[in-house]
Write a protein that holds these residues in place. Structure first.
Motif, mmCIF file in Angstrom:
data_model
loop_
_atom_site.group_PDB
_atom_site.id
_atom_site.type_symbol
_atom_site.label_atom_id
_atom_site.label_comp_id
_atom_site.label_asym_id
_atom_site.label_seq_id
_atom_site.Cartn_x
_atom_site.Cartn_y
_atom_site.Cartn_z
ATOM 1 N N GLY A 286 -16.276 -0.068 -26.501
ATOM 2 C CA GLY A 286 -15.162 0.172 -25.585
ATOM 3 C C GLY A 286 -15.077 -0.927 -24.552
ATOM 4 O O GLY A 286 -15.355 -2.090 -24.842
ATOM 5 N N CYS A 287 -14.708 -0.570 -23.332
ATOM 6 C CA CYS A 287 -14.567 -1.567 -22.271
ATOM 7 C C CYS A 287 -15.906 -2.242 -21.992
ATOM 8 O O CYS A 287 -16.909 -1.595 -21.750
ATOM 9 N N ARG A 288 -15.900 -3.563 -22.025
ATOM 10 C CA ARG A 288 -17.152 -4.300 -21.858
ATOM 11 C C ARG A 288 -17.605 -4.358 -20.409
ATOM 12 O O ARG A 288 -18.743 -4.662 -20.117
ATOM 13 N N ALA A 299 -13.084 8.059 -20.881
ATOM 14 C CA ALA A 299 -12.166 7.466 -21.860
ATOM 15 C C ALA A 299 -12.397 5.975 -22.044
ATOM 16 O O ALA A 299 -12.047 5.398 -23.073
ATOM 17 N N CYS A 300 -13.013 5.349 -21.045
ATOM 18 C CA CYS A 300 -13.190 3.900 -21.086
ATOM 19 C C CYS A 300 -14.122 3.451 -22.212
ATOM 20 O O CYS A 300 -14.183 2.270 -22.535
ATOM 21 N N ALA A 301 -14.847 4.393 -22.812
ATOM 22 C CA ALA A 301 -15.783 4.028 -23.874
ATOM 23 C C ALA A 301 -15.080 3.793 -25.201
ATOM 24 O O ALA A 301 -15.690 3.319 -26.154
ATOM 25 N N ARG A 315 -6.581 -5.770 -19.807
ATOM 26 C CA ARG A 315 -7.381 -5.033 -20.773
ATOM 27 C C ARG A 315 -8.184 -3.974 -20.008
ATOM 28 O O ARG A 315 -9.333 -4.177 -19.661
ATOM 29 N N CYS A 316 -7.496 -2.846 -19.686
ATOM 30 C CA CYS A 316 -8.162 -1.784 -18.933
ATOM 31 C C CYS A 316 -7.483 -0.463 -19.265
ATOM 32 O O CYS A 316 -6.257 -0.377 -19.281
ATOM 33 N N TRP A 317 -8.292 0.543 -19.518
ATOM 34 C CA TRP A 317 -7.728 1.839 -19.860
ATOM 35 C C TRP A 317 -6.931 2.424 -18.701
ATOM 36 O O TRP A 317 -6.035 3.225 -18.894
HETATM 37 S S1 SF4 Z 1 -11.457 1.341 -15.488
HETATM 38 FE FE1 SF4 Z 1 -10.845 -0.277 -16.787
HETATM 39 S S2 SF4 Z 1 -12.347 -1.866 -16.368
HETATM 40 FE FE2 SF4 Z 1 -13.169 0.044 -15.527
HETATM 41 S S3 SF4 Z 1 -14.402 0.831 -17.159
HETATM 42 FE FE3 SF4 Z 1 -12.414 1.736 -17.428
HETATM 43 S S4 SF4 Z 1 -11.394 0.376 -18.823
HETATM 44 FE FE4 SF4 Z 1 -13.158 -0.705 -18.060
#
Ligand code: SF4
Ligand code: ATP
Ligand code: MG
Lengths: 335, 320
Positions: A286-288, A299-301, A315-317
């Motif tokens: 998911g989000c690095r 959800a960010c995973a 690139r962000c949920w």
């Molecule tokens: S908020 Fe955005 S940047 Fe932060 S963890 Fe979630 S997807 Fe990644």
């Protein structure tokens, strides 16, 4: 945008074969550079800025590297371009300058020989004409006695002079794009500003687009039209500089900007923010940035793509939902 | 270009630096020879000599003088190119050395030439194909070559090429001035035997130096400028690797000179090497001392030439 971009990178991914396996150093990198545009790339050490630049010119070690995706430049895909064609791009259409001007020049050839051979690789000129052009090029980068420097060896010049010579080499064939990979990091602070001004001046005069890899957010703020933020091998934000600085949409960009003392001066080097980058081998699906992000949710995973939000690509949920602060204003900085 | 003032100064400075080296080397050998057990005068006088005869010889050869006086006398004469006379033949040592010098030089020069002629292409091939099967083959062959004792290789060569197939003479030498072709003919097998280690050394050093150069940042710049891979290898790669090559040649020349002693013995070649071995056995000290002196001068001369070549190949070598 009405014009077709000069360089259009889509889904560029670089992996290295190491000890039987392979690691993905960058994935899904996309951005475009318009003719004459100045684009800055920032990101922590190791996030893949240099290899992205090198891959555009096919300069990564072929045996251990795999590059996927495409990079369209003047109707040709630079990824997988045969050497016979690539050689006409290198130094002629796209040039690259590097961080370390000492080790980037061949120590046993004169500066003049190293400019001259570039000219003679791409143009049918004789030695005498090449010499004249090389001396002109050295004069144009502000070297005081170009004829003398022409016949000097790299070790006889100061760091600043060497980088000027590198710039002369890179720009002597008037390329359409110059990739400058941290061109001033190895230089004295006083010289840094001169070199950057020189780069801006020359690229503007020749109409050369600039892909500026730097840790200096101040320089990006002052000189670039767009800023690309990379994190752990991905582009996480790509936006017009003015908007990116004031109202970034990605928590990582915001974190970078907030930790700067102030932006109005150059030399505002990329600060380090808390936590560390995941290694290439155990990259989250998911989000690095999740491990270091204050806005993380469950959800960010999940795997994510880069998406458009106004003039930004993010690139962000949680884009659209978060309101993130940008660089400190002068008043904030004073407080 | 070669004979400019800074270069002449370099030669002068080097020559001054070499004086202590010459004195030290000859002094040590002189001292070692004095440590050889047995009464030198008695040996010189022969088996049934009378006491008076031995005393006379001691007097004639100055063997009663203190050690330093003896050494000083030898050095003073040597500087004037008088290396005294052989105990054995009573001939001037210098004449003997000059007589045998060309034979040894032919052997060493041949070995050096073979080392470079075979080693340089193999080294380049291995470096430009680093990691390939070809590279592995060349690299392992050269590790083998370094470990190979050259007298053993000499015997194999003789057994195959001269005894079985009769292509080359098994032993001996012909003077170059008398019969150049025959001299070279005789020198082929001994040169190859002597060169085996040299080839391996050239391959190893050249390979690793060239690999480093080809993966350097300035070679990346050359690619970024659009140069062809062949221009990068033959123009920039070779000029950069020449510095390493010069160092290797210098080391190799001295080592081959030493190795010639063994090879001359194996092939019964009347050169300086076999001369010094025989002289040492019969305690012909002036000959031993004279050969050592010549070898030291030779090594110094080689190094001087190498130093000068550095100033041409590598602009970073300061001439001041
Ligand atoms: S908020 Fe955005 S940047 Fe932060 S963890 Fe979630 S997807 Fe990644
Ligand atoms: N030839 C290679 N083989 C294997 N891994 C490599 C190779 N070149 C680079 N890498 C890896 O790829 C990643 C990205 O490297 P890159 O040099 O592009 O980082 P960067 O963003 O330019 O960092 P910096 O700001 O320190 O210059 C790093 O983890 C690096 O170790
Ligand atoms: Mg980098």
């Amino acid at each position: 945008m009405s014009d077709a971009p000069l360089l259009d990178v889509r889904g560029l991914g670089i992996s290295f074969l190491i000890g039987g396996g392979s690691v993905h150093a960058t994935q899904d990198v996309s951005f475009a550079v318009q003719p004459g545009e100045r684009v800055g790339i920032v990101g922590e050490s190791g996030c893949g800025k240099t290899i992205t630049g090198l891959s555009l010119l096919g300069l990564l070690p072929a045996a251990t590297t795999r590059v996927v995706g495409q990079a369209m430049f003047e109707g040709e895909n630079l990824v997988g371009l045969p050497l016979s064609r690539m050689r006409h791009v290198r130094g002629r259409k796209i040039s690259m300058i590097f961080q370390e001007p000492m080790s980037a020049l061949d120590p046993v050839f004169t500066i003049g020989q190293q400019i001259g051979e570039t000219i003679r690789t791409h143009f049918k000129v004789d030695k005498k004409q090449a010499r004249e052009r090389a001396i002109e090029a050295l004069a144009s980068v502000g070297i005081p006695s170009p004829a003398r420097v022409h016949d000097s060896y790299p070790h006889q010049l100061s760091g600043g002079m060497r980088q000027r010579a590198m710039i002369a080499i890179a720009l002597v064939c008037e390329p359409r794009l110059l990739i400058a990979d941290e061109p001033t990091t190895a230089l004295d602070v006083t010289i840094q500003a001169q070199i950057i001004d020189l780069l801006l001046d020359l690229s503007a005069r020749q109409g050369t687009a600039l892909l500026f890899i730097t840790h200096d957010l101040g320089v990006i703020a002052e000189t670039c039209t767009r800023m690309i933020t990379m994190y752990a091998g991905q582009v996480v934000e790509d936006a017009p500089v003015d908007s990116a600085l004031v109202r970034p949409r990605h928590p990582y960009t915001s974190g970078l900007l907030r930790s700067l003392p102030r932006l109005s001066a150059r030399g505002a080097m990329l600060p380090s923010i808390a936590g560390r980058v995941p290694t290439l081998r155990d990259m989250p699906t998911g989000c690095r940035f999740a491990e270091r992000c204050a806005h993380r949710q469950e959800a960010c995973a999940a795997p994510q793509a880069i998406e458009q939000e106004g003039a930004h690509q993010v690139r962000c949920w949680r884009q659209g939902e978060l309101v993130l602060p940008g660089a400190l204003t002068d008043r904030e900085a004073a407080a | 270009m070669l004979a400019n003032a800074p270069r002449l100064r370099l030669v002068g400075r080097r020559l001054v630096q070499f004086v202590p080296v010459i004195v030290l080397a000859t002094f040590v050998v002189f001292g070692l020879l004095k440590l050889v057990p047995g009464d030198l005068a008695a040996t010189l006088a022969g088996e049934y000599a009378t006491e008076e005869r031995i005393a006379q010889i001691r007097q004639d050869y100055g063997l009663n003088d203190p050690f330093l006086v003896q050494y000083g006398r030898w050095l003073w004469n040597a500087v004037q190119l008088d290396l005294s006379r052989s105990f054995q033949s009573n001939e001037p040592v210098l004449d003997q050395i000059l007589h045998r010098f060309p034979t040894t030089m032919l052997l060493v020069a041949g070995a050096l030439l073979i080392s470079l002629a075979v080693g340089v292409p193999l080294g380049i091939l291995a470096a430009t194909n680093a990691g390939s099967r070809l590279d592995v083959a060349v690299t392992s062959l050269s590790s083998f070559g370094v470990a190979l004792p050259n007298f053993w290789l000499a015997m194999i060569l003789v057994a195959t090429f001269s005894l079985s197939w009769g292509w080359f003479p098994a032993t001996g030498a012909v003077r170059f001035s008398a019969d150049p072709q025959g001299a070279i003919w005789h020198a082929v097998l001994p040169s190859i035997a002597l060169a085996a280690g040299g080839i391996a050394e050239v391959v190893r050093q050249l390979r690793s130096a060239l690999i480093e150069i080809l993966s350097s940042q300035y070679v990346r710049t050359l690619y970024a400028k659009g140069l062809s891979p062949s221009a990068i290898l033959w123009k920039h790669g070779l000029k950069n690797v020449a510095v390493t090559l010069l160092t290797v040649i210098g080391l190799l020349a001295s080592r081959l000179l030493g190795g010639a002693v063994v090879i001359e013995a194996v092939f019964a070649i009347p050169g300086m090497g076999s001369m010094v071995v025989r002289a040492a056995i019969v305690k012909d000290f002036p000959v031993v001392q004279g050969v050592v002196f010549t070898m030291v001068i030779l090594v110094i001369a080689i190094n001087l030439v190498i130093d000068l070549l550095y100033t041409i190949v590598d602009p970073r070598v300061a001439l001041k």
